[in-house]
Design a protein around this motif. Structure first.
Motif, mmCIF file in Angstrom:
data_model
loop_
_atom_site.group_PDB
_atom_site.id
_atom_site.type_symbol
_atom_site.label_atom_id
_atom_site.label_comp_id
_atom_site.label_asym_id
_atom_site.label_seq_id
_atom_site.Cartn_x
_atom_site.Cartn_y
_atom_site.Cartn_z
ATOM 1 N N LYS A 32 0.827 -1.212 0.000
ATOM 2 C CA LYS A 32 0.000 0.000 0.000
ATOM 3 C C LYS A 32 0.858 1.258 0.000
ATOM 4 O O LYS A 32 1.974 1.266 0.543
ATOM 5 C CB LYS A 32 -0.937 0.002 1.216
ATOM 6 N N ASP A 33 0.342 2.320 -0.623
ATOM 7 C CA ASP A 33 1.054 3.597 -0.683
ATOM 8 C C ASP A 33 1.388 4.099 0.713
ATOM 9 O O ASP A 33 0.532 4.104 1.594
ATOM 10 C CB ASP A 33 0.195 4.657 -1.390
ATOM 11 N N GLY A 34 2.638 4.512 0.895
ATOM 12 C CA GLY A 34 3.064 5.119 2.146
ATOM 13 C C GLY A 34 3.483 4.143 3.220
ATOM 14 O O GLY A 34 3.972 4.554 4.262
ATOM 15 N N VAL A 35 3.308 2.850 2.997
ATOM 16 C CA VAL A 35 3.700 1.852 4.001
ATOM 17 C C VAL A 35 5.138 1.425 3.733
ATOM 18 O O VAL A 35 5.497 1.071 2.616
ATOM 19 C CB VAL A 35 2.751 0.627 3.986
ATOM 20 N N VAL A 36 5.959 1.500 4.768
ATOM 21 C CA VAL A 36 7.375 1.138 4.694
ATOM 22 C C VAL A 36 7.589 -0.105 5.559
ATOM 23 O O VAL A 36 7.078 -0.182 6.677
ATOM 24 C CB VAL A 36 8.264 2.290 5.212
ATOM 25 N N GLU A 37 8.341 -1.080 5.028
ATOM 26 C CA GLU A 37 8.661 -2.268 5.808
ATOM 27 C C GLU A 37 10.138 -2.253 6.179
ATOM 28 O O GLU A 37 10.995 -2.061 5.321
ATOM 29 C CB GLU A 37 8.337 -3.539 5.031
ATOM 30 N N LEU A 38 10.409 -2.450 7.456
ATOM 31 C CA LEU A 38 11.784 -2.528 7.947
ATOM 32 C C LEU A 38 12.291 -3.972 7.795
ATOM 33 O O LEU A 38 11.487 -4.902 7.679
ATOM 34 C CB LEU A 38 11.836 -2.114 9.412
ATOM 35 N N PRO A 39 13.609 -4.182 7.799
ATOM 36 C CA PRO A 39 14.148 -5.543 7.686
ATOM 37 C C PRO A 39 13.602 -6.513 8.747
ATOM 38 O O PRO A 39 13.484 -7.708 8.492
ATOM 39 C CB PRO A 39 15.653 -5.350 7.852
ATOM 40 N N SER A 40 13.213 -5.998 9.910
ATOM 41 C CA SER A 40 12.685 -6.842 10.980
ATOM 42 C C SER A 40 11.261 -7.322 10.708
ATOM 43 O O SER A 40 10.758 -8.200 11.404
ATOM 44 C CB SER A 40 12.687 -6.069 12.300
ATOM 45 N N GLY A 41 10.604 -6.729 9.693
ATOM 46 C CA GLY A 41 9.219 -7.086 9.391
ATOM 47 C C GLY A 41 8.211 -6.079 9.897
ATOM 48 O O GLY A 41 7.035 -6.130 9.545
ATOM 49 N N ILE A 42 8.653 -5.161 10.745
ATOM 50 C CA ILE A 42 7.759 -4.095 11.203
ATOM 51 C C ILE A 42 7.407 -3.221 10.007
ATOM 52 O O ILE A 42 8.256 -2.939 9.169
ATOM 53 C CB ILE A 42 8.439 -3.225 12.283
ATOM 54 N N GLN A 43 6.156 -2.794 9.960
ATOM 55 C CA GLN A 43 5.724 -1.862 8.922
ATOM 56 C C GLN A 43 5.224 -0.589 9.598
ATOM 57 O O GLN A 43 4.691 -0.635 10.699
ATOM 58 C CB GLN A 43 4.605 -2.483 8.077
ATOM 59 N N TYR A 44 5.418 0.538 8.903
ATOM 60 C CA TYR A 44 4.908 1.794 9.450
ATOM 61 C C TYR A 44 4.437 2.702 8.332
ATOM 62 O O TYR A 44 4.801 2.547 7.165
ATOM 63 C CB TYR A 44 5.951 2.500 10.314
ATOM 64 N N GLN A 45 3.612 3.650 8.727
ATOM 65 C CA GLN A 45 3.114 4.679 7.820
ATOM 66 C C GLN A 45 3.133 5.984 8.603
ATOM 67 O O GLN A 45 2.638 6.037 9.740
ATOM 68 C CB GLN A 45 1.696 4.343 7.370
ATOM 69 N N VAL A 46 3.724 7.017 8.022
ATOM 70 C CA VAL A 46 3.772 8.322 8.673
ATOM 71 C C VAL A 46 2.438 9.019 8.411
ATOM 72 O O VAL A 46 2.084 9.284 7.266
ATOM 73 C CB VAL A 46 4.950 9.168 8.140
ATOM 74 N N LEU A 47 1.695 9.290 9.489
ATOM 75 C CA LEU A 47 0.409 9.985 9.376
ATOM 76 C C LEU A 47 0.613 11.495 9.485
ATOM 77 O O LEU A 47 -0.006 12.260 8.758
ATOM 78 C CB LEU A 47 -0.563 9.489 10.442
ATOM 79 N N THR A 48 1.476 11.893 10.418
ATOM 80 C CA THR A 48 1.863 13.297 10.588
ATOM 81 C C THR A 48 3.358 13.313 10.858
ATOM 82 O O THR A 48 3.830 12.599 11.744
ATOM 83 C CB THR A 48 1.138 13.943 11.799
ATOM 84 N N GLU A 49 4.100 14.100 10.087
ATOM 85 C CA GLU A 49 5.556 14.176 10.268
ATOM 86 C C GLU A 49 5.879 15.340 11.181
ATOM 87 O O GLU A 49 5.610 16.487 10.847
ATOM 88 C CB GLU A 49 6.252 14.350 8.922
ATOM 89 N N GLY A 50 6.448 15.036 12.337
ATOM 90 C CA GLY A 50 6.873 16.080 13.272
ATOM 91 C C GLY A 50 8.217 16.649 12.857
ATOM 92 O O GLY A 50 8.893 16.121 11.974
ATOM 93 N N THR A 51 8.597 17.715 13.527
ATOM 94 C CA THR A 51 9.856 18.390 13.212
ATOM 95 C C THR A 51 10.815 18.424 14.402
ATOM 96 O O THR A 51 11.876 19.033 14.323
ATOM 97 C CB THR A 51 9.591 19.833 12.751
ATOM 98 N N GLY A 52 10.435 17.767 15.494
ATOM 99 C CA GLY A 52 11.266 17.785 16.693
ATOM 100 C C GLY A 52 12.394 16.780 16.633
ATOM 101 O O GLY A 52 12.588 16.090 15.631
ATOM 102 N N PRO A 53 13.133 16.694 17.737
ATOM 103 C CA PRO A 53 14.240 15.732 17.816
ATOM 104 C C PRO A 53 13.708 14.296 17.880
ATOM 105 O O PRO A 53 12.527 14.069 18.143
ATOM 106 C CB PRO A 53 14.944 16.114 19.116
ATOM 107 N N LYS A 54 14.609 13.351 17.636
ATOM 108 C CA LYS A 54 14.269 11.927 17.716
ATOM 109 C C LYS A 54 14.864 11.367 19.005
ATOM 110 O O LYS A 54 15.986 11.721 19.368
ATOM 111 C CB LYS A 54 14.822 11.176 16.509
ATOM 112 N N PRO A 55 14.139 10.481 19.681
ATOM 113 C CA PRO A 55 14.683 9.905 20.914
ATOM 114 C C PRO A 55 15.825 8.935 20.627
ATOM 115 O O PRO A 55 15.908 8.373 19.531
ATOM 116 C CB PRO A 55 13.483 9.165 21.516
ATOM 117 N N SER A 56 16.679 8.761 21.614
ATOM 118 C CA SER A 56 17.706 7.725 21.514
ATOM 119 C C SER A 56 17.117 6.430 22.052
ATOM 120 O O SER A 56 16.025 6.418 22.628
ATOM 121 C CB SER A 56 18.940 8.113 22.334
ATOM 122 N N ALA A 57 17.826 5.347 21.901
ATOM 123 C CA ALA A 57 17.346 4.035 22.341
ATOM 124 C C ALA A 57 17.114 3.971 23.848
ATOM 125 O O ALA A 57 16.356 3.126 24.324
ATOM 126 C CB ALA A 57 18.323 2.952 21.916
#
Length: 145
Positions: A32-57
């Motif tokens: 489906k359009d906008g769905v990204v699959e990571l090598p681990s098999g997790i899939q995600y879709q960005v609904l709203t893109e923020g502009t803030g910092p990203k957390p660390s692990a």
């Protein structure tokens, strides 16, 4: 065959059925359009893109979320409680721990997490069956100091 053996067999069959349904869903969903699959098999879709910092692990975060099964049955929602939660990323299910370091503060992402990166074969009774793929809408509000 003992009652225990029959119950174990029925449980394993139910888990496998859940996994097979999840595998079929993920195979279709990744096209489906906008769905990204990571090598681990997790899939995600960005609904709203923020502009803030990203957390660390190892960050502590404040976020809202809605969790549901593939059937659409919601099993939890901080949105409905109107109460965001706070947690250290290392305390969350593996799927969240993998994805949240990619999410800028202010974003809303939809995640589809395979069971091995969620609650696995045990599930989280009574709401989440063993082997279930989970869908989450996550709004990252803040990285806590």
């Amino acid at each position: 065959m003992s009652l225990f053996d029959r119950l174990q067999g029925a449980r394993a069959e139910k888990i496998q059925k859940e996994k097979d349904a999840g595998t079929a869903f993920l195979a279709e969903n990744k096209t489906k359009d906008g769905v990204v699959e990571l090598p681990s098999g997790i899939q995600y879709q960005v609904l709203t893109e923020g502009t803030g910092p990203k957390p660390s692990a190892n960050s502590n975060i404040k976020a809202h979320y809605r969790g549901a099964l593939l059937s659409g049955k919601e099993f939890d929602s901080s949105f409905k409680r109107n109460q965001p939660f706070t947690a250290r990323l290392t305390q969350l299910i593996k799927g969240w721990h993998q994805v949240l370091p990619m999410v800028p503060v202010g974003s809303m992402w939809r995640l589809w997490i395979p069971s091995n990166l969620g609650y696995g074969d045990n599930g989280a009774p009574p709401s989440i069956p063993g082997g279930a793929v989970l869908e989450f809408d996550i709004e990252l509000i803040q990285i806590l100091k």
